[in-house]
Design an enzyme around this catalytic site. Structure first.
Site, PDB file in Angstrom:
ATOM      1  N   CYS A 160      57.117  35.404   7.741  1.00 14.67           N
ATOM      2  CA  CYS A 160      56.285  34.283   7.333  1.00 14.67           C
ATOM      3  C   CYS A 160      57.010  33.371   6.365  1.00 14.67           C
ATOM      4  O   CYS A 160      56.502  33.088   5.286  1.00 14.67           O
ATOM      5  CB  CYS A 160      55.002  34.807   6.710  1.00 14.67           C
ATOM      6  SG  CYS A 160      54.098  35.861   7.832  1.00 14.67           S
ATOM      7  N   GLU A 161      58.214  32.965   6.698  1.00 16.03           N
ATOM      8  CA  GLU A 161      58.966  32.037   5.864  1.00 16.03           C
ATOM      9  C   GLU A 161      59.779  31.138   6.774  1.00 16.03           C
ATOM     10  O   GLU A 161      60.407  31.631   7.716  1.00 16.03           O
ATOM     11  CB  GLU A 161      59.974  32.788   4.965  1.00 16.03           C
ATOM     12  CG  GLU A 161      59.374  33.940   4.240  1.00 16.03           C
ATOM     13  CD  GLU A 161      59.738  33.997   2.768  1.00 16.03           C
ATOM     14  OE1 GLU A 161      60.597  33.217   2.329  1.00 16.03           O
ATOM     15  OE2 GLU A 161      59.138  34.822   2.082  1.00 16.03           O
ATOM     16  N   TYR A 220      72.391  34.089   0.717  1.00  8.72           N
ATOM     17  CA  TYR A 220      73.663  33.445   0.347  1.00  8.72           C
ATOM     18  C   TYR A 220      73.953  32.185   1.156  1.00  8.72           C
ATOM     19  O   TYR A 220      75.044  31.634   1.036  1.00  8.72           O
ATOM     20  CB  TYR A 220      74.844  34.392   0.618  1.00  8.72           C
ATOM     21  CG  TYR A 220      74.750  35.789   0.068  1.00  8.72           C
ATOM     22  CD1 TYR A 220      74.494  36.020  -1.283  1.00  8.72           C
ATOM     23  CD2 TYR A 220      74.987  36.888   0.891  1.00  8.72           C
ATOM     24  CE1 TYR A 220      74.443  37.309  -1.772  1.00  8.72           C
ATOM     25  CE2 TYR A 220      74.940  38.180   0.403  1.00  8.72           C
ATOM     26  CZ  TYR A 220      74.667  38.382  -0.934  1.00  8.72           C
ATOM     27  OH  TYR A 220      74.636  39.653  -1.415  1.00  8.72           O
TER      28      TYR A 220
END
Ligand SMILES: *Cc1c(COP(=O)(O)O)cnc(C)c1O
Length: 471
Positions: free
Chosen positions: A392-393, A365
């Site tokens: 992993c982002e 959000y």
């Protein structure tokens, strides 16, 4: 309180994230500046139980449940000419036996939205006469359990659901109390994904296009369904009372239309949950349950006088505002990395031992959170930091922008406030991380309300791995 302890926001450690209303009411700094929740030092809890963990201040939760239950009971008290009021805890915010028991002991009902939530509420001992079921696509198993347990209300979300409920009730030969979830056209909520009453979204039936009246007619024509209420949930993380009051008017007007067409005044209206809380110093001071209950009582009284109608019972379904501020997440600091920004500024990336798997709200959000140093005091200076997780982002951000002590080092602890709602309940096993536990703390003593997952728990789900010894 030990006189050497100090409430947050006092001068012991004036950190930017320490606005007191973000934290459990009795959060403290001890004389060494260590953060205390429920009478226990977060550092001691982390040493004993590990991190990340959701630390639940049980007394704080109890207080919030009591405030909601009494605000509704008082504002809608029969002695004031009202017909009674009640608050139902929205279990999806965080459902476990301990939380259900604490909130129901204070007089709240429980709202479930799935077979799992309904099962947990009933197994934890919630009185079926104070349990509701929601869902825009209820499964047969959910409908069957709701009817078998004799819960207080099944909230009908569509026309096809009426026939399904009627068939299930007829099979058992019992009556089923139902509410109709209305779409009032009110657009409110902290984010598009959690606005739930404008026309172009999946929940409810519209008062504006004939859909809701069609559902009412189908219920009236059914042999086993009893229309006990009208329902509207406008969304979540809402500031102020204006949108709630506007929605209440529309629900009460629709109640008047039903009276004209069917000659009955529906006995209850449920005005949903959604009251917002503060997550960071940037958020306004939240509206109190008492203020919202009073505003709802005023509009109900005024509208019923205008309509010449009997006053309905009134219920609400708060989730976030009950459990949200009662929990903090504790993380251990790992890698620190300074990144040069355009213009010569530096941003320090502070990696912690959790991330988007235990708090998806920032990624989902764009929610803004804050964090504070928990295991010791610091008098600054401060460094501009971004707290990130281990996933992993690059969007795995816990706190986008926060000033933390410049001497922050690996092994320090950070606490993120207001993670009780939609933290544990939305947690995932992304990157095969195990889901943290919920540690209930009261009077300095801690025990798991939900234990953390282990790697073995996850491997057991995989037939190719179950029972294998760990490497
Ligand atoms: C999510 C939800 C609630 C609770 O919302 P909060 O913002 O947590 O108070 C209440 N009722 C319904 C129908 C919901 O979907």
């Amino acid at each position: 309180m030990d006189p050497s302890e100090a409430p947050l926001g006092s001068l012991v450690c004036p950190e930017p994230g320490e606005r007191p209303d973000l934290w459990p009411t009795a959060a403290r700094r001890d004389r060494d500046g260590a953060l205390m929740i429920g009478g226990a030092r977060l550092g001691d809890l982390q040493r004993g139980f590990g991190s990340p963990s959701y630390i639940l201040d049980r007394a704080d939760l109890r207080g919030r449940a009591r405030v909601w239950a009494s605000a509704m009971a008082e504002e809608f008290w029969e002695g004031y000419g009202m017909a009674g009021g009640r608050a139902y805890y929205a279990a999806k915010a965080l459902a476990c036996a301990d939380v259900v028991r604490v909130v129901t002991a204070e007089g709240m009902g429980v709202d479930a939205a799935s077979l799992g939530e309904l099962t947990i509420a009933l197994c934890a001992g919630a009185d079926p006469a104070l349990v509701g079921l929601h869902g825009n696509n209820k499964l047969d198993g959910e409908i069957d359990l709701a009817i078998a347990a004799g819960i207080a209300r099944v909230v009908v979300d569509s026309l096809p659901e009426v026939a399904r409920l009627e068939a299930a009730a007829a099979r058992r030969g019992v009556g089923v109390p139902v509410m109709v979830r209305l779409k009032t056209g009110i657009h409110a909520g902290g984010n598009e994904y959690i606005a739930t009453s404008h026309e172009d979204q999946k929940f409810g039936v519209s008062v504006n296009d004939g859909g809701a009246m069609e559902v009412v007619r189908a219920i009236a024509a059914s042999g086993h369904l009893r229309l006990v209420g009208l329902h509207n949930h406008i969304g979540s993380q809402i500031e102020g009372v204006g949108a709630f009051v506007a929605a209440a008017r529309i629900v009460l007007d629709f109640r008047g239309r039903i009276a004209r067409e069917h000659g009955i005044w529906v006995p209850e209206v449920d005005l949903g949950g959604g009251l917002g809380i503060a997550y960071s110093g940037a958020d306004p001071v939240p509206t109190s349950p008492a203020t919202l209950a009073r505003a709802l009582a005023e509009v109900v009284r005024e509208r019923c006088v205008e309509q010449g109608s009997p006053i309905p019972r009134v219920s609400v379904e708060p989730g976030r505002s009950v459990i949200g501020p009662a929990c903090v997440t504790v993380y251990e600091v790992g890698t620190l990395k300074d990144v040069s920004l355009e213009g010569g500024a530096v941003r320090r990336y502070v990696s912690v031992d959790g991330g988007m798997s235990d708090n998806i709200r920032p990624a989902l959000y764009g929610a803004v959170c804050t964090a504070t140093l928990a295991n010791r005091a610091s008098a600054g200076p401060w460094a501009r930091c971004r707290v990130v997780g281990r996933h992993c982002e690059s969007g795995d951000i816990v706190v986008r922008d926060v000033d933390l002590p410049a001497d922050l080092r690996p092994g320090d602890l950070l606490a993120v406030p207001a993670t009780g709602a939609y933290g544990w309940s939305m947690a995932s096993n992304y990157n095969y991380l195990t889901k943290p536990g919920v540690l209930a703390v009261e009077d300095g003593a801690a025990r798991w309300a939900v234990r953390p997952q282990t790697l073995e728990d996850l491997m057991d789900l995989d037939p190719g791995l179950a029972g294998r010894p760990l490497p």
